[in-house]
Scaffold this active site. Sequence first.
Site, PDB file in Angstrom:
ATOM      1  N   ASP A  48       0.875  -1.171   0.000  1.00 62.78           N
ATOM      2  CA  ASP A  48       0.000   0.000   0.000  1.00 62.78           C
ATOM      3  C   ASP A  48       0.909   1.216   0.000  1.00 62.78           C
ATOM      4  O   ASP A  48       1.926   1.231   0.693  1.00 62.78           O
ATOM      5  CB  ASP A  48      -0.839  -0.016   1.291  1.00 62.78           C
ATOM      6  CG  ASP A  48      -2.242   0.501   1.071  1.00 62.78           C
ATOM      7  OD1 ASP A  48      -2.369   1.566   0.445  1.00 62.78           O
ATOM      8  OD2 ASP A  48      -3.195  -0.141   1.534  1.00 62.78           O
TER       9      ASP A  48
ATOM     10  N   ASP B  14      -3.134   4.788  -2.656  1.00 64.15           N
ATOM     11  CA  ASP B  14      -4.243   5.249  -1.826  1.00 64.15           C
ATOM     12  C   ASP B  14      -4.766   6.608  -2.293  1.00 64.15           C
ATOM     13  O   ASP B  14      -3.980   7.519  -2.583  1.00 64.15           O
ATOM     14  CB  ASP B  14      -3.698   5.381  -0.395  1.00 64.15           C
ATOM     15  CG  ASP B  14      -4.765   5.705   0.626  1.00 64.15           C
ATOM     16  OD1 ASP B  14      -5.627   4.863   0.853  1.00 64.15           O
ATOM     17  OD2 ASP B  14      -4.729   6.819   1.189  1.00 64.15           O
TER      18      ASP B  14
ATOM     19  N   GLU C 207      -6.753   3.487  -6.073  1.00 65.04           N
ATOM     20  CA  GLU C 207      -8.008   3.696  -5.356  1.00 65.04           C
ATOM     21  C   GLU C 207      -8.400   5.165  -5.502  1.00 65.04           C
ATOM     22  O   GLU C 207      -7.623   6.050  -5.134  1.00 65.04           O
ATOM     23  CB  GLU C 207      -7.836   3.375  -3.868  1.00 65.04           C
ATOM     24  CG  GLU C 207      -9.147   3.493  -3.113  1.00 65.04           C
ATOM     25  CD  GLU C 207      -9.030   4.155  -1.745  1.00 65.04           C
ATOM     26  OE1 GLU C 207      -9.826   3.818  -0.869  1.00 65.04           O
ATOM     27  OE2 GLU C 207      -8.162   5.043  -1.559  1.00 65.04           O
TER      28      GLU C 207
ATOM     29  N   HIS D 104     -11.058  -2.869   3.918  1.00 67.10           N
ATOM     30  CA  HIS D 104     -10.906  -2.421   5.305  1.00 67.10           C
ATOM     31  C   HIS D 104     -11.673  -1.133   5.619  1.00 67.10           C
ATOM     32  O   HIS D 104     -11.632  -0.676   6.756  1.00 67.10           O
ATOM     33  CB  HIS D 104      -9.413  -2.207   5.584  1.00 67.10           C
ATOM     34  CG  HIS D 104      -8.832  -1.099   4.740  1.00 67.10           C
ATOM     35  ND1 HIS D 104      -8.686  -1.203   3.377  1.00 67.10           N
ATOM     36  CD2 HIS D 104      -8.429   0.136   5.064  1.00 67.10           C
ATOM     37  CE1 HIS D 104      -8.204  -0.076   2.904  1.00 67.10           C
ATOM     38  NE2 HIS D 104      -8.023   0.752   3.898  1.00 67.10           N
ATOM     39  N   ASP D 105     -12.296  -0.531   4.614  1.00 68.98           N
ATOM     40  CA  ASP D 105     -13.019   0.728   4.841  1.00 68.98           C
ATOM     41  C   ASP D 105     -14.527   0.542   4.911  1.00 68.98           C
ATOM     42  O   ASP D 105     -15.256   1.512   5.119  1.00 68.98           O
ATOM     43  CB  ASP D 105     -12.720   1.716   3.699  1.00 68.98           C
ATOM     44  CG  ASP D 105     -11.301   2.249   3.769  1.00 68.98           C
ATOM     45  OD1 ASP D 105     -10.755   2.325   4.875  1.00 68.98           O
ATOM     46  OD2 ASP D 105     -10.751   2.582   2.706  1.00 68.98           O
TER      47      ASP D 105
HETATM   48  C1  BGC Z   1      -7.863   4.271   2.819  1.00 70.96           C
HETATM   49  C2  BGC Z   1      -8.377   4.536   4.194  1.00 70.96           C
HETATM   50  C3  BGC Z   1      -7.630   5.730   4.719  1.00 70.96           C
HETATM   51  C4  BGC Z   1      -7.750   6.929   3.763  1.00 70.96           C
HETATM   52  C5  BGC Z   1      -6.765   7.985   4.089  1.00 70.96           C
HETATM   53  C6  BGC Z   1      -8.383   5.493   2.075  1.00 70.96           C
HETATM   54  O1  BGC Z   1      -8.580   5.392   0.828  1.00 70.96           O
HETATM   55  O2  BGC Z   1      -8.343   3.080   2.253  1.00 70.96           O
HETATM   56  O3  BGC Z   1      -8.256   3.451   5.044  1.00 70.96           O
HETATM   57  O4  BGC Z   1      -8.159   6.097   5.962  1.00 70.96           O
HETATM   58  O5  BGC Z   1      -7.513   6.537   2.447  1.00 70.96           O
HETATM   59  O6  BGC Z   1      -5.472   7.558   3.821  1.00 70.96           O
END
Ligand code: BGC
Length: 556
Positions: A105, A207, A266, A328-329
């Site tokens: 990640d 991310d 993402e 995980h979100d």
């Molecule tokens: C991640 C979250 C994170 C956020 C800030 C998101 O896309 O999947 O878990 O809290 O980004 O980094």
Amino acid sequence: MSTQPSWWQSAVVYQIYPWSFQDSNGDGIGDLPGIVSRLDYLNDGTEDSLGVDAIWLSPIYPSPMIDFGYDISDYCNVDRRFGTLTDFDCLVREAHRRGIRIIMDLVLNHTSSLHPWFQQARASRSAPTRDWYYWADGRGWGRPPSNWNARFGGSSWTWDRAARQYYLHSFLADQPDLNWHNPTLRQAMWKVVRFWINRGVDGFRLDAINWLGKDVRWPNNPRCFGWRGYTRQIHRHDRDQPLAHEVMRELRSLMSAHPDVVLVGEASADTPGGPAAFYGDGSDELHTVFDFRLLKSPWEAPRFRTLIAASEASVPPGGRPSIVFSNHDQSRHIDRYGNGGNAERRARAAAVLLFTLRGTPFLYYGEELGMRDGRLRYHELRDPYTKRYWPFRTGRDPARTPMQWDASPHAGFTTGTPWLPVSDNASTVNVVRHIRTPSSLLSLYRRLIRLRKETPALTRGIYRPLQSTDPHCLVFTRQETEDHVTEQAILVAVNFSGHDTTCSIPGVHCQGTLLLSTYEQEEQGIPWSSGQVVLRPDEAIVVELKRQPFDMLADR
Ligand code: BGC
């Protein structure tokens, strides 16, 4: 250049949330040696293991863990809770030995406020890293530079006493946003990318990429109707700037020296053009991008049908779709899709979709067992976002409870006190119990992964929706080519309703073999003749078609 498809095009990816997978030292927190000790479960080369091809590791970097690792304070090390760089090297070695790739990640939009880059930046206006973050004066006493609201609540601006300016943070105040307009910041981050590639990683999950880049004139965002601060404005100026695409192109061009390294993105569902905009032209940005529309959809066939069509249409040639139902979100999909119906049966039908739709499947640890959202009390919560909106939103902690390995007191996850409580159902829903049970969800996942690997039409075939007379049935084929004389075609039919159904598929007339049903425990090999599909409540079937259904009506 090789014409061989890249490894990720046929891979099944398993997301590990390191906090929760396996603790090896009794501190109640998962760690890298713990993951190594469980690699055989993921893939030991035999049919007993799950058979996944890659692990996506949620962040393992040193971090104050305010956002559980998505607030990085050192990009080139491992948090001591999870182990050391030596442990990481061991993980890469042991994973590769089993044919499992490692996807890291990588958080590009922000660091932790404890990162030395930010500490330096806040200490002096002339610090070399000052401009690596966004700083601005207020619009008068107590008035931030703009009305921008942060994703996790409150203003996106925090006054920094030491720096005597506001700094920008799109998530928590502990996560200051990086300024990607600055070329030296970019170079520093590309050094990080090379650091991990040199250690043997096979890809990056990037991310929150649509947040890279802001309108630095700081105009106010227009307001709109929404349920809380963040959704009460249109995020026109604080995200979704052309710069994000420029950065992705730069990163992709670095990958020309590393053609086996996959870039997975993402981006918010409502980014202009949708997340698929980050494929670029199909060859100049990311290899695959999460599409969360199915994940966010209710369990309804017409919705799935429309969203799959939209997703298919959005991915340019050269790009690879990804299929994801849980992460995980979000609340676990067995709970989301299962709401109002038979959750276990629907989870089985969803598994069929996960492995038969076109795209790279990403599964989230424990979903293969049917792990449910944990029922947590307020004092047990850890995630600031979950706490902030509790009890109005389920939040993220319930989906992060420890992996359920066996029926022992802490489910085999730890000998200490787990950082989040183990779910109540661990005594019945666990690996030891499910691995030898042919009717378990885990057995179904293993069969589906195997079937997918053995079936080229499923790994690389095209997707064709078929009409059916029952709107609650989703029916489609996967076949290797558009060619009318192809070797293999697979038909998938899913009954989204809790009732028996017999639906006709107008125009399809051919023989086939039933390969799998979510009601049966073993491969079937039962002769099947088409025209009609008979399905039990929430049943999904996979059929190999013998003669091609070329007169079938594909209503694309
Ligand atoms: C991640 C979250 C994170 C956020 C800030 C998101 O896309 O999947 O878990 O809290 O980004 O980094």
